[in-house]
Write an enzyme that holds these catalytic residues in place. Structure first.
Site, mmCIF file in Angstrom:
data_model
loop_
_atom_site.group_PDB
_atom_site.id
_atom_site.type_symbol
_atom_site.label_atom_id
_atom_site.label_comp_id
_atom_site.label_asym_id
_atom_site.label_seq_id
_atom_site.Cartn_x
_atom_site.Cartn_y
_atom_site.Cartn_z
ATOM 1 N N HIS A 36 33.395 -3.517 -5.376
ATOM 2 C CA HIS A 36 34.292 -3.921 -6.466
ATOM 3 C C HIS A 36 34.467 -2.746 -7.423
ATOM 4 O O HIS A 36 33.488 -2.215 -7.958
ATOM 5 C CB HIS A 36 33.719 -5.147 -7.181
ATOM 6 N N MET A 72 42.548 -3.355 -14.538
ATOM 7 C CA MET A 72 42.630 -3.857 -15.914
ATOM 8 C C MET A 72 43.420 -2.811 -16.679
ATOM 9 O O MET A 72 42.892 -2.098 -17.540
ATOM 10 C CB MET A 72 41.215 -4.058 -16.484
ATOM 11 N N MET A 141 38.081 -14.490 -13.818
ATOM 12 C CA MET A 141 37.124 -13.824 -14.702
ATOM 13 C C MET A 141 36.262 -14.889 -15.374
ATOM 14 O O MET A 141 36.793 -15.821 -15.988
ATOM 15 C CB MET A 141 37.846 -13.024 -15.791
HETATM 16 C C1 DX5 Z 1 34.372 -6.735 -16.330
HETATM 17 C C2 DX5 Z 1 34.443 -6.321 -14.878
HETATM 18 C C3 DX5 Z 1 33.333 -6.818 -14.037
HETATM 19 C C4 DX5 Z 1 31.951 -6.394 -14.473
HETATM 20 C C5 DX5 Z 1 30.981 -7.420 -14.013
HETATM 21 O O1 DX5 Z 1 35.592 -6.473 -16.930
HETATM 22 O O2 DX5 Z 1 35.658 -6.794 -14.293
HETATM 23 O O3 DX5 Z 1 33.557 -6.492 -12.670
HETATM 24 O O4 DX5 Z 1 31.561 -5.148 -13.973
HETATM 25 O O5 DX5 Z 1 29.719 -7.062 -14.453
HETATM 26 P P1 DX5 Z 1 28.528 -8.096 -14.548
HETATM 27 O O6 DX5 Z 1 28.265 -8.595 -13.156
HETATM 28 O O7 DX5 Z 1 27.436 -7.297 -15.119
HETATM 29 O O8 DX5 Z 1 28.986 -9.226 -15.460
HETATM 30 ZN ZN ZN Z 2 35.959 -6.608 -12.106
#
Ligand code: DX5
Ligand code: ZN
Length: 228
Positions: A36, A72, A141
């Site tokens: 990811h 993003m 999300m």
């Molecule tokens: C946040 C990102 C996520 C983030 C998740 O904006 O899209 O992919 O890295 O991290 P954890 O698993 O630590 O919540």
């Molecule tokens: Zn992400």
């Protein structure tokens, strides 16, 4: 859902960027399924991360696993061909960040990648109404985007159930991914709510040390044991 349908996608946002190739190779060897890749622009979200050059560098380093590019950024269309050329497998974006959602989804597929839409905790699902045949992935999300290490918002569970129902009713083959605050102690409930693809950043990478790559193996095994 059988075990093999579940995919674990470590978010490299929490990896050691100074040793990124090695980190990605280690986490894949430890049993991760897809990478990811969080792309932030300090405009759509208040943080700045990595772009197509880094994606290409991972491919050149020898990473062959699917790379799941989570955009993003705003706008999205300009950067899509660059990520396709850099070796992205999935490219997902936030509907609020594109003026023409259908066009952006089509562009991703035209470039040979799998397409997806990402929903923030407060983003309504109506953006899916007319594009279920144009998405390969729906990403929910479970934190507000921009940072790793945030707490899972439990309202995401009801939203997951809703999306799972939409996917089943559509008859299309669409992955349902969850991103944010996924840990060993909540992954089972998240799977029960309908997710089949699990992003985990801090849960995996904060368990590692430069000298101890086996720790990724331990966390990944624990995540999978919860899914079994
Ligand atoms: C946040 C990102 C996520 C983030 C998740 O904006 O899209 O992919 O890295 O991290 P954890 O698993 O630590 O919540
Ligand atoms: Zn992400």
């Amino acid at each position: 859902m059988t075990m093999t349908d579940y995919l674990i996608a470590p978010s490299i946002l929490s990896a050691d960027f100074a040793r990124l190739g090695e980190e990605v190779a280690n986490v894949l060897t430890a049993g991760a399924d897809i990478v990811h890749f969080d792309v932030m622009d300090n405009h759509y979200v208040p943080n700045l991360t990595i772009g197509p050059l880094v994606c290409e560098a991972l491919r050149k380093y020898g990473v062959t696993a699917p790379i799941d590019v989570h955009l993003m950024v705003k706008p999205v269309d300009r950067i899509i061909p660059d990520f396709a050329a850099a070796g992205a497998t999935y490219i997902t974006f936030h509907p609020e960040a594109s003026e023409h959602i259908d066009r952006s989804l089509s562009l991703i597929r035209e470039q040979g990648c799998k397409s997806g839409l990402v929903f923030n905790p407060a983003t309504p699902l109506h953006y899916l109404d007319y594009v279920m045949d144009k998405v390969d992935m729906i990403l929910l999300m479970s934190v507000n985007p921009g940072f790793g290490g945030q707490k899972f918002l439990t309202s995401s569970l009801a939203k997951l159930r809703e999306v799972r129902q939409r996917i089943n009713e559509s008859g299309h083959n669409i992955r349902l991914e969850i991103d944010g605050g996924v840990k060993i102690d909540n992954i089972r409930a998240i799977a029960e709510a309908g997710a089949d693809t699990f992003v985990a950043g801090s849960a995996i990478f904060s368990a590692g040390r430069p000298t101890d790559q086996n720790r990724y193996d331990t966390v990944l095994k624990a995540l999978r044991a919860e899914l079994a």
